[in-house]
Design an enzyme around this catalytic site. Structure first.
Site, PDB file in Angstrom:
ATOM      1  N   ASP A 224     -10.670  40.035 -57.691  1.00 53.07           N
ATOM      2  CA  ASP A 224     -11.458  39.783 -58.894  1.00 53.07           C
ATOM      3  C   ASP A 224     -12.870  40.346 -58.751  1.00 53.07           C
ATOM      4  OD1 ASP A 224     -11.598  38.160 -61.448  1.00 53.07           O
ATOM      5  OD2 ASP A 224     -13.254  37.231 -60.368  1.00 53.07           O
ATOM      6  N   GLU A 285      -9.836  44.829 -59.242  1.00 50.78           N
ATOM      7  CA  GLU A 285     -10.324  44.778 -60.624  1.00 50.78           C
ATOM      8  C   GLU A 285     -11.749  45.312 -60.593  1.00 50.78           C
ATOM      9  OE1 GLU A 285     -11.764  41.973 -64.265  1.00 50.78           O
ATOM     10  OE2 GLU A 285     -12.260  41.550 -62.199  1.00 50.78           O
TER      11      GLU A 285
HETATM   12  C1  GLC Z   1     -12.699  38.697 -63.835  1.00 50.08           C
HETATM   13  C2  GLC Z   1     -11.565  37.888 -64.417  1.00 50.08           C
HETATM   14  C3  GLC Z   1     -12.102  37.096 -65.563  1.00 50.08           C
HETATM   15  C4  GLC Z   1     -13.194  36.187 -65.053  1.00 50.08           C
HETATM   16  C5  GLC Z   1     -14.259  36.963 -64.331  1.00 50.08           C
HETATM   17  C6  GLC Z   1     -15.151  36.069 -63.544  1.00 50.08           C
HETATM   18  O1  GLC Z   1     -13.165  39.660 -64.680  1.00 50.08           O
HETATM   19  O2  GLC Z   1     -10.517  38.720 -64.767  1.00 50.08           O
HETATM   20  O3  GLC Z   1     -11.108  36.362 -66.198  1.00 50.08           O
HETATM   21  O4  GLC Z   1     -13.761  35.500 -66.124  1.00 50.08           O
HETATM   22  O5  GLC Z   1     -13.712  37.851 -63.404  1.00 50.08           O
HETATM   23  O6  GLC Z   1     -14.435  35.538 -62.462  1.00 50.08           O
END
Ligand code: GLC
Length: 567
Positions: A224, A285
């Site tokens: 994440d 991500e």
């Molecule tokens: C990422 C997740 C999202 C979350 C953010 C903070 O982007 O996919 O859902 O709100 O991180 O953790």
């Protein structure tokens, strides 16, 4: 008809079909546990619910599932606010349930990827609570990013950074003696304090978290905010524009993202993954400028990273072709496969997105006043999915897209949970997180045995329920099943067969060749005759493998895609 090869032979040898590097061409299904299936009837999905639906995923034909966080959490950001990385939140079950899920998935030949959230924890994490109690200058405080405020009495935040969820990225704490004290950084919600990755103890903590889940059989991690952990030295102010907002040039990211230090973290983690039996992997991500992607992936860094360019591309030949060619070229340069994704739990579902009138948007949710064209959106979404599944690399699906679910706008504000909505009043991301419809005629459409559902499901979910689509020719579910099976059969995910674009096609037609499969997407508003294929092949005579719309002999309907096999 001439073709242009966009993807040169990759620098590194590609594995044979069935070879160990399963993640290279996998179809991965994202499970958002709160909304997938609820076994205990409290209206919130859980791990036993996921386990009970694994046969559905096997039937769909995916290779792996990625579970969004199910760890102990106050759920201020849907579980991306983790209070204990090594336990299961009672809402979702227990560690024994996690073990059972992993074992059952493995028994069915499905891999399991778990989410790891290293940029921040929950403010309820024991270590944050200790940091608050211990006071300025303490080793406890050094686990997080605390700083003194500016101004005469420290009453101003340490710098001008703003949160991704709107508002300031700093919150001031009250010290143990009751006086206003230091500030802590939260790039996201106030309930999500950022870890201090300059502290070796934070590194040690996450190495242990990785091992904890690898020991339990996890096949990999979705990382994440993978571009966020390391902040620029000295926490300098960011440039601001005339309106006083952070000045982020098109295609760039805020100052606190994409700092080179994060790459070191992947170089630290990779040997840990490699030391385990089996092919453990990580997918990042990372919302970063495209040209930076190759730095994050490679034999010493991550295995792959989401390529969000495809998701952001508007409907049209040029935009979509560019969103395919660029990442392929970048990924080839480092011998890694690219990834493809159209929907996830953070963006407006693609069945709705493609129905927007000009002014395409994917973030911040769908407002009640917005009226995208649902039929057009679904038609284009199905076509875009067929395009995606024909491409080399890994494809990531988001739960419910295989049912053609739309983004839900009709959620009462009082029930919305997205912190961005609570902080700034934007619609937020709840609309793509509405619990799945499994049975058309059951309470909560079969999501939970009691009919409870943490977000209300709209009536249109009934006709879209999985059991209403199962076995129905032309349904979105059957189209996904067919396409995933054909993708495997024809090795479409493999990177050793280049993507050859068909040139000189009629306006609005996008065409590409993958081995013996020809993929056509009609982005125009009219039905078009099938063109001549590569080497003058008559495509009107080709076998239709799968299409996104009712077939019309020799023609391709508007907003539709088809896979043809050359005869
Ligand atoms: C990422 C997740 C999202 C979350 C953010 C903070 O982007 O996919 O859902 O709100 O991180 O953790």
């Amino acid at each position: 008809m001439t073709t242009t090869t966009s993807s040169p032979a990759p620098a590194t040898a590609q594995p044979e079909a069935g070879a160990p590097e399963w993640w290279r061409d996998a179809v991965v299904y994202q499970v958002y546990p709160r909304s997938f299936a609820d076994a205990d009837g409290d209206g919130m999905g859980d791990l036993p619910g996921v386990t009970s639906r694994l046969p559905y995923l096997r039937e769909l034909g995916v290779d792996a599932l990625w579970l969004s966080p199910f760890y102990t959490s106050p759920q201020r950001d849907g579980g991306y606010d983790v209070a204990d990385y090594c336990d299961v939140d009672p809402r979702f079950g227990s560690l024994a349930d996690a073990d059972e899920l992993i074992a059952s998935a493995h028994a069915m030949g499905l891999k399991v990827i778990v989410d790891i959230v290293p940029n921040h924890s929950s403010s309820e994490h024991e270590l944050f609570q200790q940091a608050l109690a211990a006071g300025p200058g303490s080793p406890e405080r050094d686990m997080y990013v605390f700083a003194d405020g500016r101004g005469e009495h420290g009453e101003l935040p340490p710098n001008n950074w703003t949160s991704i969820f709107h508002g300031e990225a700093w919150t001031r704490v009250t010290e143990a003696d009751g006086t206003p004290g230091q500030w802590y950084l939260h790039i996201f919600d106030t309930s999500q304090p950022d870890w201090n990755w300059q502290n070796p103890r934070v590194h040690a903590l996450f190495r242990d978290v990785l091992r904890f889940w690898l020991d339990r059989g996890a096949d990999g991690f979705r990382v994440d905010v993978a571009h966020g952990m390391v902040k620029p030295e000295g926490l300098p102010d960011a440039a601001v524009n005339a309106e006083g907002l952070l000045d982020i040039p098109e295609g760039e990211v805020p100052i606190y993202f994409d700092n080179d230090g994060v790459l070191e973290i992947y170089r630290e983690w990779r040997p840990i993954l490699d030391s385990y039996e089996g092919e453990r992997m990580m997918v990042l991500e990372a919302w970063i400028p495209e040209h930076r992607l190759p730095l994050y992936i490679g034999p010493e860094e991550a295995h792959q990273s989401f390529n969000f360019g495809f998701l952001q591309a508007t409907w049209g030949v040029e935009t979509m072709r560019a969103a395919i060619e660029k990442p392929l070229a970048l990924a080839d340069a480092v011998g890694a496969p690219t990834t493809w994704v159209l929907s996830n739990h953070d963006v407006i579902r693609h069945a709705t997105r493609y129905g927007f009138p000009p002014g395409y948007r994917f973030g911040e949710g769908l407002g009640r006043e917005e009226t995208p064209d649902a039929a057009l959106g679904l038609a284009r979404a199905r076509a875009a999915t067929l395009l995606m599944l024909s491409l080399p690399g890994a494809a990531y699906l988001y739960q419910g897209e295989e049912l053609g679910l739309p983004e839900v706008a009709e959620i009462p504000d009082a029930l919305r949970e997205d912190p961005a909505h609570l902080r700034a009043g934007v619609p937020g991301r709840d609309g793509c997180r509405v619990p799945l419809p499994w049975r058309a005629d059951a309470p909560a459409y079969g999501f939970s045995p009691t009919g409870e559902s943490w977000l209300p499901q709209p009536e249109e979910f009934g006709a879209l329920a999985a059991d209403a689509q199962e076995g129905v020719t032309g349904s979105t579910l059957e189209m996904y099943r067919a396409a995933i099976a054909l993708r495997r059969e024809h090795g479409l995910g493999r990177s050793d067969a280049p993507v050859e674009f068909l040139e000189d096609l009629p306006e609005g037609l996008l065409g590409l060749v993958r081995g013996e499969v020809v993929v056509l997407v009609n982005t125009s508003e009219q039905e078009l005759p099938l063109p001549a294929g590569p080497d003058g092949l008559d495509l009107a005579d080709a076998e239709v493998l799968v299409g996104s719309a009712e077939p019309v002999p020799g023609r391709l309907p508007a907003d539709a895609a088809v896979w043809l096999r050359r005869r």
